[in-house]
Design a protein around this motif. Structure first.
Motif, mmCIF file in Angstrom:
data_model
loop_
_atom_site.group_PDB
_atom_site.id
_atom_site.type_symbol
_atom_site.label_atom_id
_atom_site.label_comp_id
_atom_site.label_asym_id
_atom_site.label_seq_id
_atom_site.Cartn_x
_atom_site.Cartn_y
_atom_site.Cartn_z
ATOM 1 N N MET A 1 -40.156 81.069 -26.239
ATOM 2 C CA MET A 1 -40.963 80.747 -25.062
ATOM 3 C C MET A 1 -41.626 79.374 -25.236
ATOM 4 S SD MET A 1 -40.714 83.196 -22.876
ATOM 5 C CE MET A 1 -42.131 82.918 -21.819
ATOM 6 N N HIS A 2 -41.887 78.737 -24.098
ATOM 7 C CA HIS A 2 -42.581 77.462 -24.139
ATOM 8 C C HIS A 2 -43.694 77.457 -23.098
ATOM 9 C CE1 HIS A 2 -39.073 77.108 -21.438
ATOM 10 N NE2 HIS A 2 -39.867 76.401 -20.661
ATOM 11 N N ASP A 3 -44.675 76.588 -23.306
ATOM 12 C CA ASP A 3 -45.840 76.542 -22.423
ATOM 13 C C ASP A 3 -45.495 75.830 -21.117
ATOM 14 O OD1 ASP A 3 -47.589 77.767 -24.331
ATOM 15 O OD2 ASP A 3 -47.618 75.854 -25.421
ATOM 16 N N GLN A 4 -46.167 76.243 -20.049
ATOM 17 C CA GLN A 4 -45.870 75.707 -18.722
ATOM 18 C C GLN A 4 -47.019 74.908 -18.117
ATOM 19 O OE1 GLN A 4 -43.149 75.609 -16.971
ATOM 20 N NE2 GLN A 4 -41.814 76.892 -18.219
ATOM 21 N N GLN A 5 -48.246 75.196 -18.492
ATOM 22 C CA GLN A 5 -49.361 74.505 -17.862
ATOM 23 C C GLN A 5 -50.600 74.537 -18.749
ATOM 24 O OE1 GLN A 5 -51.080 75.944 -14.006
ATOM 25 N NE2 GLN A 5 -50.319 73.978 -13.235
ATOM 26 N N ILE A 6 -51.394 73.471 -18.663
ATOM 27 C CA ILE A 6 -52.676 73.437 -19.349
ATOM 28 C C ILE A 6 -53.742 73.911 -18.371
ATOM 29 C CG2 ILE A 6 -54.354 72.010 -20.584
ATOM 30 C CD1 ILE A 6 -52.159 70.008 -21.155
ATOM 31 N N PRO A 7 -54.471 74.959 -18.698
ATOM 32 C CA PRO A 7 -55.516 75.441 -17.778
ATOM 33 C C PRO A 7 -56.664 74.433 -17.683
ATOM 34 C CG PRO A 7 -55.647 76.600 -19.864
ATOM 35 C CD PRO A 7 -54.396 75.781 -19.931
ATOM 36 N N LEU A 8 -57.311 74.405 -16.545
ATOM 37 C CA LEU A 8 -58.404 73.458 -16.327
ATOM 38 C C LEU A 8 -59.552 73.645 -17.313
ATOM 39 C CD1 LEU A 8 -58.529 73.368 -12.416
ATOM 40 C CD2 LEU A 8 -57.892 71.496 -13.949
ATOM 41 N N ASP A 9 -59.740 74.866 -17.801
ATOM 42 C CA ASP A 9 -60.852 75.074 -18.734
ATOM 43 C C ASP A 9 -60.605 74.431 -20.104
ATOM 44 O OD1 ASP A 9 -59.048 76.800 -19.945
ATOM 45 O OD2 ASP A 9 -60.087 78.631 -19.339
ATOM 46 N N ALA A 10 -59.415 73.828 -20.294
ATOM 47 C CA ALA A 10 -59.165 73.077 -21.532
ATOM 48 C C ALA A 10 -60.049 71.842 -21.601
ATOM 49 C CB ALA A 10 -57.697 72.673 -21.621
ATOM 50 N N TRP A 11 -60.593 71.419 -20.449
ATOM 51 C CA TRP A 11 -61.441 70.226 -20.409
ATOM 52 C C TRP A 11 -62.880 70.576 -20.046
ATOM 53 C CZ3 TRP A 11 -56.530 70.165 -18.020
ATOM 54 C CH2 TRP A 11 -55.568 69.401 -18.676
ATOM 55 N N THR A 12 -63.304 71.784 -20.354
ATOM 56 C CA THR A 12 -64.686 72.181 -20.086
ATOM 57 C C THR A 12 -65.644 71.208 -20.779
ATOM 58 O OG1 THR A 12 -64.051 74.506 -19.918
ATOM 59 C CG2 THR A 12 -66.379 74.033 -20.311
ATOM 60 N N GLN A 13 -66.610 70.722 -20.025
ATOM 61 C CA GLN A 13 -67.622 69.782 -20.513
ATOM 62 C C GLN A 13 -67.048 68.427 -20.903
ATOM 63 O OE1 GLN A 13 -69.605 71.988 -23.667
ATOM 64 N NE2 GLN A 13 -70.989 72.961 -22.210
ATOM 65 N N LYS A 14 -65.857 68.095 -20.375
ATOM 66 C CA LYS A 14 -65.284 66.768 -20.600
ATOM 67 C C LYS A 14 -65.299 65.982 -19.289
ATOM 68 C CE LYS A 14 -62.245 67.659 -24.535
ATOM 69 N NZ LYS A 14 -63.380 67.515 -25.410
ATOM 70 N N GLU A 15 -65.542 64.688 -19.396
ATOM 71 C CA GLU A 15 -65.579 63.841 -18.216
ATOM 72 C C GLU A 15 -64.191 63.461 -17.729
ATOM 73 O OE1 GLU A 15 -68.071 60.445 -18.911
ATOM 74 O OE2 GLU A 15 -69.524 61.620 -20.060
ATOM 75 N N VAL A 16 -63.212 63.508 -18.619
ATOM 76 C CA VAL A 16 -61.853 63.065 -18.304
ATOM 77 C C VAL A 16 -60.863 64.138 -18.728
ATOM 78 C CG1 VAL A 16 -60.159 61.220 -18.570
ATOM 79 C CG2 VAL A 16 -62.595 60.703 -18.834
ATOM 80 N N ARG A 17 -59.898 64.420 -17.875
ATOM 81 C CA ARG A 17 -58.831 65.357 -18.251
ATOM 82 C C ARG A 17 -57.724 64.550 -18.953
ATOM 83 N NH1 ARG A 17 -59.600 67.143 -12.941
ATOM 84 N NH2 ARG A 17 -57.467 66.579 -12.334
ATOM 85 N N GLY A 18 -57.983 64.271 -20.215
ATOM 86 C CA GLY A 18 -57.039 63.499 -21.020
ATOM 87 C C GLY A 18 -56.201 64.406 -21.901
ATOM 88 N N ALA A 19 -55.027 63.902 -22.303
ATOM 89 C CA ALA A 19 -54.154 64.650 -23.212
ATOM 90 C C ALA A 19 -53.375 63.670 -24.074
ATOM 91 C CB ALA A 19 -53.181 65.535 -22.432
ATOM 92 N N LEU A 20 -53.222 64.029 -25.350
ATOM 93 C CA LEU A 20 -52.346 63.279 -26.240
ATOM 94 C C LEU A 20 -50.968 63.916 -26.170
ATOM 95 C CD1 LEU A 20 -55.260 63.886 -28.156
ATOM 96 C CD2 LEU A 20 -54.296 61.761 -29.023
ATOM 97 N N TYR A 21 -49.926 63.095 -26.026
ATOM 98 C CA TYR A 21 -48.604 63.718 -25.919
ATOM 99 C C TYR A 21 -47.586 63.006 -26.799
ATOM 100 C CZ TYR A 21 -45.945 60.368 -23.008
ATOM 101 O OH TYR A 21 -45.243 59.279 -22.549
ATOM 102 N N MET A 22 -46.625 63.798 -27.246
ATOM 103 C CA MET A 22 -45.580 63.314 -28.143
ATOM 104 C C MET A 22 -44.265 63.966 -27.762
ATOM 105 S SD MET A 22 -45.326 63.927 -32.309
ATOM 106 C CE MET A 22 -46.765 62.951 -32.722
ATOM 107 N N ILE A 23 -43.201 63.190 -27.727
ATOM 108 C CA ILE A 23 -41.854 63.734 -27.575
ATOM 109 C C ILE A 23 -41.222 63.723 -28.953
ATOM 110 C CG2 ILE A 23 -39.579 63.409 -26.544
ATOM 111 C CD1 ILE A 23 -40.928 62.212 -24.102
ATOM 112 N N VAL A 24 -40.814 64.886 -29.425
ATOM 113 C CA VAL A 24 -40.408 65.018 -30.818
ATOM 114 C C VAL A 24 -39.444 66.188 -30.964
ATOM 115 C CG1 VAL A 24 -42.419 66.500 -31.328
ATOM 116 C CG2 VAL A 24 -41.318 65.219 -33.185
ATOM 117 N N ARG A 25 -38.591 66.119 -31.976
ATOM 118 C CA ARG A 25 -37.649 67.199 -32.255
ATOM 119 C C ARG A 25 -38.075 67.959 -33.505
ATOM 120 N NH1 ARG A 25 -31.800 64.211 -31.093
ATOM 121 N NH2 ARG A 25 -31.712 64.746 -28.867
#
Length: 364
Positions: A1-25
């Protein structure tokens, strides 16, 4: 299985909905772990932005376990996504035999013969942000497996980008309303005027996107999507090696120069090319030497970019360079070739100063 979405509460108390991302094998786990570890240590253990890892195959259990062992103890979320097969494969309009022959023609060009590299360049240029894991994301920090970050970050790049409102010819004739005036953009940085026909020609300068923090609204804009679709429709991502200049040309056409930001504060090394902060005030938090920075090499366009996009930083560099010169020697530090020579290591600088003093005496 793989993840489909980041829930909004991942950024609770954050001013910016930022994410670090990597494409990797899966097979690149050691490089991925090393880079994630250093970014966590330098910045994200405290900031706690979510990670998005994408793969054109399914991540195996070992990969997930070893990556999660770095982030979970710090209460940092990691989402493992799979790249859609249609987004990675040859699109229907590409002439596959022609594309395969092109791989042979590009043998000897850095990874030019690798089909997966062409697929990656195309995906990064205009498709990654369609992945559902980015649906709720405002800003992304692109991270490459194997990259090293050499400075402590005591500031939040995502907040800085948002607060400063930073974003990162047939087509131009069809939609002139999308093209910014030349003198408001970084277009002069990537072109020079041909004296014979007075036309602007590309000078091959471009921004390396292996480290890139971007406002996704730029890539989601009508202008950028039309621009990418136009390029993609030609098949050039497979017939040629189209990479970083795609982003650079878009930034030059669609963004004001003050929407492009150069993160001098962030030390970075990848594939033998490095950036170390050029301003001495940042170096106390780094483990690199600015004299070794790629920015100081003859073929680097970085200082010329700063002249257009960040004049205060360019002025600070000139002021720093003046402190290294003897008072009797006056040089044109606005000339970036001379500026690079002055900022170099002590022994190289001494040789350069002696040469310049001899030149001045000869003129007198």
């Amino acid at each position: 299985m793989h993840d489909q979405q980041i829930p909004l509460d991942a950024w609770t108390q954050k001013e910016v909905r930022g994410a670090l991302y990597m494409i990797v094998r899966n097979e690149n786990l050691p490089d991925a772990r090393a880079t994630i570890r250093v970014i966590q240590d330098r910045f994200n253990d405290k900031a706690k932005y979510p990670w998005v890892l994408l793969n054109n195959q399914y991540f195996n259990a070992d990969f997930k376990r070893h990556v999660s062992s770095i982030t979970t103890p710090k209460n940092v979320s990691v989402y493992f996504g799979k790249i859609d097969t249609d987004a990675w494969a040859y699109p229907s309009w590409v002439d596959v035999p022609r594309a395969e022959n092109a791989l042979w023609d590009l043998f000897g060009v850095a990874r030019g013969e690798s089909l997966s590299h062409h697929q990656l360049l195309r995906y990064q240029a205009g498709l990654f942000f369609y992945h559902p894991l980015f649906d709720n994301v405002e800003y992304t920090w692109r991270v490459e497996p194997g990259a090293m970050y050499t400075c402590e970050l005591d500031f939040d790049p995502f907040k800085m980008m948002k607060a400063g409102k930073k974003k990162l010819e047939s087509f131009m004739q069809q939609h002139p309303e999308w093209i910014k005036p030349r003198n408001q953009t970084i277009m002069p940085w990537i072109t020079h005027r041909n004296k014979e026909n007075t036309k602007d020609e590309y000078n091959f300068c471009h921004m390396w996107s292996n480290f890139e923090i971007a406002d996704l609204s730029f890539y989601r804009s009508e202008a950028y999507r039309y621009y990418f679709d136009h390029l993609d429709s030609t098949g050039g991502f497979f017939y040629e090696k189209w990479g970083d200049p795609v982003r650079t040309l878009a930034a030059a056409m669609f963004l004001d120069r003050n929407e492009v930001y150069f993160f001098d504060q962030i030390g970075y090394t990848k594939d033998g090319i490095s950036h170390c902060p050029l301003q001495s005030g940042y170096l106390q938090k780094c483990t690199c030497d600015s004299a070794d920075s790629h920015d100081m090499l003859e073929n680097s366009c970085t200082l010329d970019l700063l002249r257009y996009s960040d004049p205060p930083t360019f002025d600070a560099l000139m002021n720093y360079a003046r402190t290294k010169l003897p008072p009797q020697l006056s040089l044109d530090l606005n000339n970036t070739d001379i500026l690079k020579q002055v900022i170099k290591k002590k022994d190289q600088l001494e040789a350069f100063i002696k040469d310049q003093e001899r030149r001045h005496l000869a003129v007198e």
